[in-house]
Scaffold this motif. Sequence first.
Motif, PDB file in Angstrom:
ATOM      1  N   TRP A  74      12.763   1.275 -14.154  1.00  0.00           N
ATOM      2  CA  TRP A  74      12.671   0.155 -13.222  1.00  0.00           C
ATOM      3  C   TRP A  74      11.693   0.424 -12.080  1.00  0.00           C
ATOM      4  O   TRP A  74      10.804  -0.375 -11.814  1.00  0.00           O
ATOM      5  N   CYS A  75      11.842   1.560 -11.373  1.00  0.00           N
ATOM      6  CA  CYS A  75      10.959   1.855 -10.230  1.00  0.00           C
ATOM      7  C   CYS A  75       9.515   2.076 -10.671  1.00  0.00           C
ATOM      8  O   CYS A  75       8.582   1.662  -9.979  1.00  0.00           O
ATOM      9  N   TYR A  78      22.038   5.853 -15.579  1.00  0.00           N
ATOM     10  CA  TYR A  78      21.605   4.844 -14.620  1.00  0.00           C
ATOM     11  C   TYR A  78      20.478   5.398 -13.752  1.00  0.00           C
ATOM     12  O   TYR A  78      19.464   4.734 -13.546  1.00  0.00           O
ATOM     13  N   ASP A  79      20.654   6.618 -13.236  1.00  0.00           N
ATOM     14  CA  ASP A  79      19.612   7.226 -12.410  1.00  0.00           C
ATOM     15  C   ASP A  79      18.314   7.376 -13.187  1.00  0.00           C
ATOM     16  O   ASP A  79      17.228   7.110 -12.663  1.00  0.00           O
ATOM     17  N   THR A  80      18.409   7.784 -14.437  1.00  0.00           N
ATOM     18  CA  THR A  80      17.218   7.936 -15.270  1.00  0.00           C
ATOM     19  C   THR A  80      16.521   6.590 -15.456  1.00  0.00           C
ATOM     20  O   THR A  80      15.304   6.478 -15.294  1.00  0.00           O
ATOM     21  N   VAL A 131       2.391   0.412  -5.825  1.00  0.00           N
ATOM     22  CA  VAL A 131       3.129   1.254  -4.890  1.00  0.00           C
ATOM     23  C   VAL A 131       3.665   2.459  -5.643  1.00  0.00           C
ATOM     24  O   VAL A 131       4.173   2.326  -6.752  1.00  0.00           O
ATOM     25  N   ASN A 132       3.550   3.623  -5.037  1.00  0.00           N
ATOM     26  CA  ASN A 132       4.137   4.822  -5.608  1.00  0.00           C
ATOM     27  C   ASN A 132       5.576   4.905  -5.102  1.00  0.00           C
ATOM     28  O   ASN A 132       5.809   5.178  -3.935  1.00  0.00           O
ATOM     29  N   VAL A 133       6.552   4.659  -5.987  1.00  0.00           N
ATOM     30  CA  VAL A 133       7.959   4.667  -5.606  1.00  0.00           C
ATOM     31  C   VAL A 133       8.549   6.048  -5.889  1.00  0.00           C
ATOM     32  O   VAL A 133       8.433   6.562  -6.993  1.00  0.00           O
ATOM     33  N   THR A 134       9.147   6.622  -4.863  1.00  0.00           N
ATOM     34  CA  THR A 134       9.819   7.907  -4.997  1.00  0.00           C
ATOM     35  C   THR A 134      11.298   7.699  -4.727  1.00  0.00           C
ATOM     36  O   THR A 134      11.664   7.102  -3.717  1.00  0.00           O
ATOM     37  N   VAL A 135      12.138   8.183  -5.633  1.00  0.00           N
ATOM     38  CA  VAL A 135      13.580   8.060  -5.462  1.00  0.00           C
ATOM     39  C   VAL A 135      14.163   9.459  -5.360  1.00  0.00           C
ATOM     40  O   VAL A 135      13.936  10.304  -6.230  1.00  0.00           O
ATOM     41  N   SER A 176       0.826  -1.195   0.000  1.00  0.00           N
ATOM     42  CA  SER A 176       0.000   0.000   0.000  1.00  0.00           C
ATOM     43  C   SER A 176       0.863   1.249   0.000  1.00  0.00           C
ATOM     44  O   SER A 176       2.007   1.226   0.420  1.00  0.00           O
ATOM     45  N   ASP A 177       0.295   2.307  -0.480  1.00  0.00           N
ATOM     46  CA  ASP A 177       0.816   3.647  -0.365  1.00  0.00           C
ATOM     47  C   ASP A 177       2.099   3.862  -1.131  1.00  0.00           C
ATOM     48  O   ASP A 177       2.086   3.879  -2.345  1.00  0.00           O
ATOM     49  N   LYS A 178       3.226   4.022  -0.440  1.00  0.00           N
ATOM     50  CA  LYS A 178       4.429   4.464  -1.134  1.00  0.00           C
ATOM     51  C   LYS A 178       5.686   3.849  -0.548  1.00  0.00           C
ATOM     52  O   LYS A 178       5.697   3.362   0.577  1.00  0.00           O
ATOM     53  N   LEU A 179       6.727   3.898  -1.337  1.00  0.00           N
ATOM     54  CA  LEU A 179       8.053   3.451  -0.947  1.00  0.00           C
ATOM     55  C   LEU A 179       9.012   4.572  -1.288  1.00  0.00           C
ATOM     56  O   LEU A 179       9.058   5.024  -2.429  1.00  0.00           O
TER      57      LEU A 179
END
Length: 163
Positions: free
Chosen positions: A79-80, A71-73, A89-93, A56-59
């Motif tokens: 990937w995320c 790589y970051d892009t 899941v909403n992944v924020t990096v 649920s929610d976010k990571l």
Amino acid sequence: MSDEPEAGEQPEQPLSRRDLLRRAGVGAAAIGVAGSGASKAFAFAGPHKHAGRWLSDKLKILQWVHFVPDYDTWFDKTWCTQWGQKNDVNVTVDHIANTQLDARAASEVAAQSGHDIFQFLAPPAIYEDQVIDHKDIVATVEKKVGKMGNLAKLSTYNPRTKK
């Protein structure tokens, strides 16, 4: 089969942040065990039983700005994004300079809040108390896919604390 709980069963609850990190640890351990055979590492998991419902929610992930900008892009936008969509899941990096990692880690630990996954170049021993013990997860993965690779063990296991 239905995703609906049967009579007398409790409906599944979304995972807590700690449970999510434990399950993520299984994936990380599987990659470490499998080495270059990463596709085999996940073969034991099979399809999601309740797709889109168990996370649920976010990571929130914090990692250093990679010296290869592409790589970051790729990690953030490809990937995320794909992993987040598959797992609902909403992944924020967030990225910071590697020289700022220690100060940022100290502030997040002091506040007992911040990112769920924090990437260090080399994990400092001062944060050992913040580490989740993955012993049970590693044992489960090793039963399914074999012993952890030497590099994975050297990179993740602390022989002093046995974590």
